[in-house]
Design an enzyme around this catalytic site. Structure first.
Site, short mmCIF file in Angstrom:
data_model
loop_
_atom_site.label_atom_id
_atom_site.label_comp_id
_atom_site.label_asym_id
_atom_site.label_seq_id
_atom_site.Cartn_x
_atom_site.Cartn_y
_atom_site.Cartn_z
N LYS A 289 0.86 -1.18 0.00
CA LYS A 289 0.00 0.00 0.00
C LYS A 289 0.89 1.24 0.00
O LYS A 289 2.07 1.17 0.33
CB LYS A 289 -0.90 0.02 1.24
CG LYS A 289 -1.85 -1.17 1.34
CD LYS A 289 -2.66 -1.09 2.63
CE LYS A 289 -3.58 -2.31 2.78
NZ LYS A 289 -4.34 -2.26 4.06
N HIS A 290 0.32 2.36 -0.36
CA HIS A 290 1.10 3.59 -0.39
C HIS A 290 1.49 4.00 1.03
O HIS A 290 0.74 3.81 1.99
CB HIS A 290 0.32 4.71 -1.06
CG HIS A 290 0.12 4.51 -2.53
ND1 HIS A 290 1.17 4.47 -3.43
CD2 HIS A 290 -1.01 4.32 -3.28
CE1 HIS A 290 0.70 4.27 -4.65
NE2 HIS A 290 -0.61 4.18 -4.58
N SER A 291 2.67 4.57 1.14
CA SER A 291 3.15 5.03 2.44
C SER A 291 2.21 6.09 3.01
O SER A 291 1.66 6.91 2.28
CB SER A 291 4.56 5.61 2.29
OG SER A 291 5.04 6.10 3.51
N ALA A 299 4.32 -0.03 -3.37
CA ALA A 299 3.28 0.69 -4.11
C ALA A 299 3.74 2.06 -4.58
O ALA A 299 3.23 2.58 -5.58
CB ALA A 299 2.03 0.82 -3.25
N ASP A 300 4.70 2.65 -3.89
CA ASP A 300 5.17 3.99 -4.25
C ASP A 300 6.12 3.97 -5.43
O ASP A 300 6.50 5.04 -5.94
CB ASP A 300 5.87 4.64 -3.05
CG ASP A 300 4.93 4.85 -1.87
OD1 ASP A 300 3.74 5.11 -2.11
OD2 ASP A 300 5.39 4.74 -0.71
#
Length: 656
Positions: A289-291, A299-300
């Site tokens: 997942k994004h930070s 994800a980033d």
């Protein structure tokens, strides 16, 4: 008719004997023979993975959970807080050690038992994604009785014992006891990795078998026969997918293949497939997942890589078009039209309201992934369009390892890019934001000790709210869960687009290296390595090798300059590996990433539109199971690879 057919057959056979065509045929043979088994193995791996991971893995204690009235969800554990202090009520506070400079949040109130034999117990759920910091306060004196740090495991059962120390009645000690061991939530990922590794080894062994002389001779004859028949049907054959920019320049379509490198499409496909997997949930693991704010997760990585390689392929295709003498006015029109379509498609995709009734224009989200791609593509393409210079043949003599022709020929573009970056720095650090400190880069909410709860994103958030309005921005940013942000914030906002343009231009620079030093492998690799080092040193300087303490932290939500330099460093490194392996030595055809890379817009739009449809999603037996989500996401991603492969074989490409 018979004589003409024989003549065409002889000409076709002569072409097949040429060195260039022979090399192309061998690569096609490797790709054709390797792609099918690889994709079949990929789907087989999904089946094996499903059968393996569906074995019982999550251990729950339903009786205990029902007794305590706590229903555990994914990435949670049960914590039983025991208050053994007679006549003293407790308040337990919590914060994640991943939450930078956050204030403690109330977790539970535990009253005193009143009788020595009766203990007060409060059941609560705690996060297991990161380490937790617990602080126990006495409600009478409102002071911290004790503080401790602990990393809980998923679905584990723990007890926090708060009691008087045996050495003295006034000293309070806290201790955590494990009642039931947690499950290994990373086991499904480990199994998936091992299965994938096994697939790679199996495919490699298959390719090794196919490379044996007897087998290879048989395959070469079959390929040569197929190539001959294809050339008989068409003197030029069906061209490989051309870039949308060159769609109107058909007479010399074959020449465009000189500007199309397989490693570029492989890199694009790699970024796209990771993006599909992440968008579908990534097994609901936090590192997919994004930070929440500063820092990097898997994800980033994907979106900036896509932006980078978009710049590379754009420059290569534009050069191929302009070198053929196509109309510059028509090319500019196609650039504008393509950018407009990307923005329009993006607005439609980020506002999926087909199941919720009519969507009000007041609630339409304006920024998004394709919108940013459209704007970035337009700016960088127009920049290269107006300052484009043909690559002279005499450049061959100057392609030494010490030549800077690829940089000096683009000094006007570099000047404009540096000006744009100066604008980003000036707005970010000097624009006054009402109610917020100038130059603020934090998440707001409970971050920075809760001093600036409505300052999420600083100048970037303020500009978006000023130009677009709160209701037209993303309402659930990644910082909401951890930092409890209270304002809308869009990670694809206006200010961050400047650094997106910078990253795409760095991708253009990679394309110029590939073109200016074509067939000079050593010169290309030296420049890729040099860019890796330069950008890496810039990132080290800006971040001080720290997630939060640097001058400009790596931040995907802000698209900070350190984020751009770090991901561009990684991108040059990937090209440093892919170019010699895929295009120079031909050790790998790019399968299976090459196929979605050739149909990137279709795969991206398709995976967004059909995300909630079977077979990309189905009802899981246990919605709180990492392994079931991982299986579903892997199968959905593999299906899009298979779709891209089938479309490639049928020569179906979506061009805008």
């Amino acid at each position: 008719m018979t004589g003409g057919s024989s003549s065409r057959r002889r000409r076709a056979e002569e072409r097949n004997s040429a060195a260039g065509t022979e090399r192309s045929s061998r690569r096609e043979a490797a790709g054709g023979m390797g792609a099918g088994p690889a994709l079949a193995a990929l789907l087989l791996a999904g089946s094996v993975l499903s059968a393996t991971l569906l074995a019982p893995g999550r251990r729950t204690e339903p009786d205990l959970d029902e007794k305590r009235n706590v229903e555990l969800k994914m990435d949670q554990a049960l914590l039983l807080i025991h208050n053994e202090l007679l006549g003293t009520s407790l308040t337990v506070y919590w914060k994640s050690d991943y939450c930078y400079q956050c204030t403690f949040q109330p977790l539970a109130n535990v009253s005193h038992g009143g009788k020595p034999a009766k203990l007060s117990v409060a059941p609560v759920s705690v996060s297991t994604q990161h380490g937790s910091i617990l602080q126990v306060n006495s409600t009478v004196e409102e002071r911290a009785a004790c503080r401790l740090e602990y990393k809980f495991g998923e679905f584990g059962n723990y007890s926090l014992l708060v009691q008087h120390a045996s050495s003295g009645a006034n000293e309070i000690v806290c201790d955590i006891v494990v009642n039931e061991n947690p499950v290994d939530s990373n086991l499904p990922v480990s199994i998936a990795f091992l299965v994938g590794l096994a697939v790679i080894i199996a495919v490699s062994l298959l390719r090794l078998l196919l490379s044996l002389d007897d087998v290879n001779n048989w395959i070469s004859k079959a390929i040569a026969s197929r190539e001959t028949d294809r050339l008989i049907n068409s003197e030029l054959g069906s061209p490989s997918r051309a870039d949308p920019l060159s769609a109107d320049c058909q007479p010399e379509t074959r020449r465009s293949s000189a500007y199309r490198l397989r490693c570029v499409d492989t890199f694009r496909g790699l970024a796209l497939i990771l993006m599909v997997f992440v968008n579908y949930g990534g097994g609901k693991y936090w590192y997919f997942k994004h930070s929440s704010w500063n820092g990097l997760t898997v994800a980033d990585l994907v979106f900036p890589w896509f932006v980078f390689i978009m710049g590379t392929s754009m420059f290569l295709s534009m050069t191929a078009v302009l070198q053929r003498g196509c109309s510059k006015l028509k090319l500019l029109g196609k650039i504008t039209w393509r950018s407009f379509l990307l923005i329009c498609i993006g607005v439609i995709i980020v506002n999926p309201n087909y199941c919720l009734g009519p969507l009000s224009w007041d609630k339409v989200r304006i920024p998004g992934v394709l919108q940013r791609l459209g704007v970035t593509y337009f700016v960088v393409a127009v920049l290269e369009f107006f300052f484009w210079k043909p690559v002279p043949d005499s450049c061959t003599l100057e392609r030494s390892c010490f030549s800077l022709r690829d940089i000096t020929s683009s000094w006007p573009q570099w000047l404009i890019i540096l000006t744009l970056e100066s604008i980003w720095l000036a707005l970010t650090f000097f624009l006054p934001v009402p109610g917020c400190p100038t130059g603020y880069l934090g998440p707001g909410g409970i971050g920075d000790l809760g001093k600036y709860p409505h300052c999420t994103g600083g100048a970037a958030g303020y500009i978006d709210r000023l130009l677009l309005g709160d209701s037209h921005l993303y309402q659930h940013p990644s910082s909401t869960v951890l930092y409890h942000t209270e304002v809308a914030y869009d990670p694809e906002g206006v200010l961050g687009t400047i650094n997106s343009i910078v990253m795409a231009f760095l991708g253009v620079q990679a394309g110029k290296i590939l073109l200016y030093y074509k067939d000079q492998t050593k010169a290309i690799l030296i420049r890729f390595a040099a860019w890796c080092c330069i950008l890496g040193l810039i990132s080290i300087t800006l971040t001080k090798v720290s997630a939060n303490e640097g001058f400009i932290p790596i931040n995907k939500n802000l698209w900070s300059i350190s984020y751009v330099t770090t991901l561009s460093c990684f991108a040059f490194f990937i090209l440093l590996i892919l170019y010699p392996v895929v295009d120079v030595k031909g050790l790998w055809t790019g399968t299976p990433f090459f196929y979605p890379g050739m149909n990137s817009i279709l795969v991206y739009v398709g995976h967004e539109v059909f995300e909630n449809y079977f077979p990309f999603q189905w009802k899981l037996a246990d919605e709180q199971s990492h392994k079931e989500h991982l299986i579903q996401n892997i199968v959905a991603t593999a299906l899009w690879v298979l779709i891209a492969y089938v479309l490639y074989k049928k020569k179906v490409f979506w061009k805008i």
